[in-house]
Design an enzyme around this catalytic site. Sequence first.
Site, mmCIF file in Angstrom:
data_model
loop_
_atom_site.group_PDB
_atom_site.id
_atom_site.type_symbol
_atom_site.label_atom_id
_atom_site.label_comp_id
_atom_site.label_asym_id
_atom_site.label_seq_id
_atom_site.Cartn_x
_atom_site.Cartn_y
_atom_site.Cartn_z
ATOM 1 N N ALA A 90 27.911 25.694 24.916
ATOM 2 C CA ALA A 90 29.199 25.055 24.615
ATOM 3 C C ALA A 90 30.037 26.012 23.788
ATOM 4 O O ALA A 90 29.515 26.885 23.107
ATOM 5 C CB ALA A 90 28.951 23.760 23.850
ATOM 6 N N ASP A 132 41.354 54.295 47.094
ATOM 7 C CA ASP A 132 42.359 53.483 46.399
ATOM 8 C C ASP A 132 43.723 54.120 46.610
ATOM 9 O O ASP A 132 43.843 55.346 46.661
ATOM 10 C CB ASP A 132 42.025 53.391 44.905
ATOM 11 C CG ASP A 132 42.581 52.121 44.274
ATOM 12 O OD1 ASP A 132 41.776 51.244 43.909
ATOM 13 O OD2 ASP A 132 43.821 51.999 44.167
ATOM 14 N N LYS A 178 35.031 37.607 27.068
ATOM 15 C CA LYS A 178 33.621 37.586 26.682
ATOM 16 C C LYS A 178 33.291 38.981 26.133
ATOM 17 O O LYS A 178 34.120 39.894 26.270
ATOM 18 C CB LYS A 178 32.724 37.213 27.872
ATOM 19 C CG LYS A 178 32.692 38.242 28.994
ATOM 20 C CD LYS A 178 31.636 37.867 30.028
ATOM 21 C CE LYS A 178 31.450 38.990 31.032
ATOM 22 N NZ LYS A 178 30.412 38.690 32.022
ATOM 23 N N CYS A 208 37.390 35.600 37.265
ATOM 24 C CA CYS A 208 36.773 34.893 38.396
ATOM 25 C C CYS A 208 36.709 33.382 38.254
ATOM 26 O O CYS A 208 37.213 32.667 39.116
ATOM 27 C CB CYS A 208 35.383 35.456 38.656
ATOM 28 S SG CYS A 208 35.484 37.128 39.289
HETATM 29 C C1 UDX Z 1 31.524 35.356 36.856
HETATM 30 C C2 UDX Z 1 30.221 35.016 37.575
HETATM 31 O O1 UDX Z 1 29.171 34.840 36.593
HETATM 32 C C3 UDX Z 1 29.859 36.095 38.569
HETATM 33 O O2 UDX Z 1 28.682 35.726 39.288
HETATM 34 C C4 UDX Z 1 31.027 36.298 39.540
HETATM 35 O O3 UDX Z 1 30.751 37.332 40.465
HETATM 36 C C5 UDX Z 1 32.297 36.615 38.758
HETATM 37 O O4 UDX Z 1 32.554 35.587 37.816
HETATM 38 P P1 UDX Z 1 32.288 36.953 34.849
HETATM 39 O O5 UDX Z 1 33.673 36.494 35.102
HETATM 40 O O6 UDX Z 1 32.049 38.401 34.627
HETATM 41 O O7 UDX Z 1 31.331 36.525 36.061
HETATM 42 O O8 UDX Z 1 31.799 36.189 33.532
HETATM 43 P P2 UDX Z 1 30.615 35.218 33.110
HETATM 44 O O9 UDX Z 1 29.568 35.973 32.414
HETATM 45 O O10 UDX Z 1 30.185 34.353 34.228
HETATM 46 O O11 UDX Z 1 31.375 34.327 32.013
HETATM 47 C C6 UDX Z 1 32.556 33.605 32.361
HETATM 48 C C7 UDX Z 1 33.109 32.852 31.186
HETATM 49 O O12 UDX Z 1 32.319 31.712 30.887
HETATM 50 C C8 UDX Z 1 33.210 33.639 29.865
HETATM 51 O O13 UDX Z 1 34.451 33.369 29.276
HETATM 52 C C9 UDX Z 1 32.079 33.082 29.027
HETATM 53 O O14 UDX Z 1 32.351 33.158 27.660
HETATM 54 C C10 UDX Z 1 32.028 31.642 29.512
HETATM 55 N N1 UDX Z 1 30.716 31.010 29.356
HETATM 56 C C11 UDX Z 1 29.644 31.453 30.055
HETATM 57 C C12 UDX Z 1 30.588 29.896 28.506
HETATM 58 O O15 UDX Z 1 31.543 29.458 27.872
HETATM 59 N N2 UDX Z 1 29.352 29.297 28.412
HETATM 60 C C13 UDX Z 1 28.268 29.732 29.086
HETATM 61 O O16 UDX Z 1 27.188 29.125 28.942
HETATM 62 C C14 UDX Z 1 28.413 30.843 29.939
#
Ligand code: UDX
Length: 433
Positions: free
Chosen positions: A254, A32, A323, A262
């Site tokens: 929901a 880095d 999250k 991401c």
């Molecule tokens: C995501 C993808 O899951 C992962 O495969 C990719 O490599 C990067 O992006 P991440 O951003 O860490 O991962 O979070 P994720 O656990 O997927 O949750 C994303 C968002 O969706 C959170 O804000 C979560 O609260 C929301 N979510 C998730 C919902 O609102 N409902 C759900 O059922 C699932």
Amino acid sequence: MSEKIAVIGTGYVGLVSGTCFADVGHQVVCVDRDAAKIERLKQAIMPIYEPGLDELVDKNMKAGRLTFTTSIGDAVRQSDIVIIAVGTPAMENGDVDMSQVKAAVIEVAENLNGYKIIINKSTVPVGTAKLSEELIREHRKEEHPFDIVSTPEFLREGTAVYDTFHLDRIVIGADNPEAAERVKQMHEPFQAPVLITNRESSELIKYASNSFLAAKISFINEMSNVCEKVGADVTMVAQGMGMDKRIGKSFLNAGIGYGGFCLPKDTKAQLKIAENVDYDFKIMRAVIDVNQQQRELFVEKIERVLGGSVAGKKIAALGLTFKPDTDDMRDAPSIDVIHALQEKGADVRAFDPVAAGHVDKLFPGMPTYTDPYQAIEGADAAVIITEWAQVKELDLNRVKALLTQPVIIDGRNQFVPEQMRELGFVYVSVGRP
Ligand code: UDX
């Protein structure tokens, strides 16, 4: 076979995958530009909050398989495989900012001292492998052969280490079958199903996967809005849908929508990628709009429950990160929700176990506690934004005693409505009667 691997970029993807490659026996050097970050990493102090990562870094440094440096040149010259895992943020116009990827590829080219496989793990638009190839031809100082391979990363924040050892699939995009085979061998210890394809398909699989996950969330959120109007329970609807194996039960919770680095970035990039080839990806546009609308509807719901206005009301916001189990605040729904409440005159205080460091910048002056009961004490309502364990495990009788009136508005459907009513709460959640 143990490979000599250089990983460029020590963000989520680079640091976690580099450490995990070391853990399965490869010799890994992580690079880095940020000297302070590298210094801290050498003492096993992590730049991100990721359960289990510090122990794994420490263990592999002590075993001599994992080292850190600020010199791309040194790292590249001593390695046979170079993984590019630098950031690809979105630009103002929605295009992906490729400057860090291009800079890394050029530095790799300048230090090419033998055959190397250059793997791209950053989330990049289709055509990046080809572009990287051209950049290397243009900038290499010695005429060594090389292969550019795409292996997108699918790990989630908060469970990144677990995810790396429990991969659903490894996608390898390569034009040269020998390079594909060697990259496959390198991943063998992870014992995951492998899909080998061309580089363009591999590059698109990452966006397609994240876009589809976002679409599932926006779908169930729209469903929740219908449920509220017809008296149905969205958690039951999701459960019933999820029992169909073709649909699957995950990503059907929901709530107040997706946030993080991401899903918001990749859905917008997917829309832009289509737009750049004159295709209007209608579903993608709706997925993004619905996600924004869900945050606004939640604020309206809070206003309604509090008698039509939040002006002058003390509101305890429970959870700030996008999250649980991460300290990441990027595009967290809490930002839009709290800003809207503040603009409407609410007096917001918050609970979050790890986000305190972000508060001054995002919510200047907002009192923030690592103890949920301190945030709740004296508030007129508690609003659940992030389903941290401390929120799930709240002593509800204590909460009731601390609030000026027993009102909880739950954006993550964490409690059972009937039980909350029995406890004497005015409890309003998402998509449930
Ligand atoms: C995501 C993808 O899951 C992962 O495969 C990719 O490599 C990067 O992006 P991440 O951003 O860490 O991962 O979070 P994720 O656990 O997927 O949750 C994303 C968002 O969706 C959170 O804000 C979560 O609260 C929301 N979510 C998730 C919902 O609102 N409902 C759900 O059922 C699932």
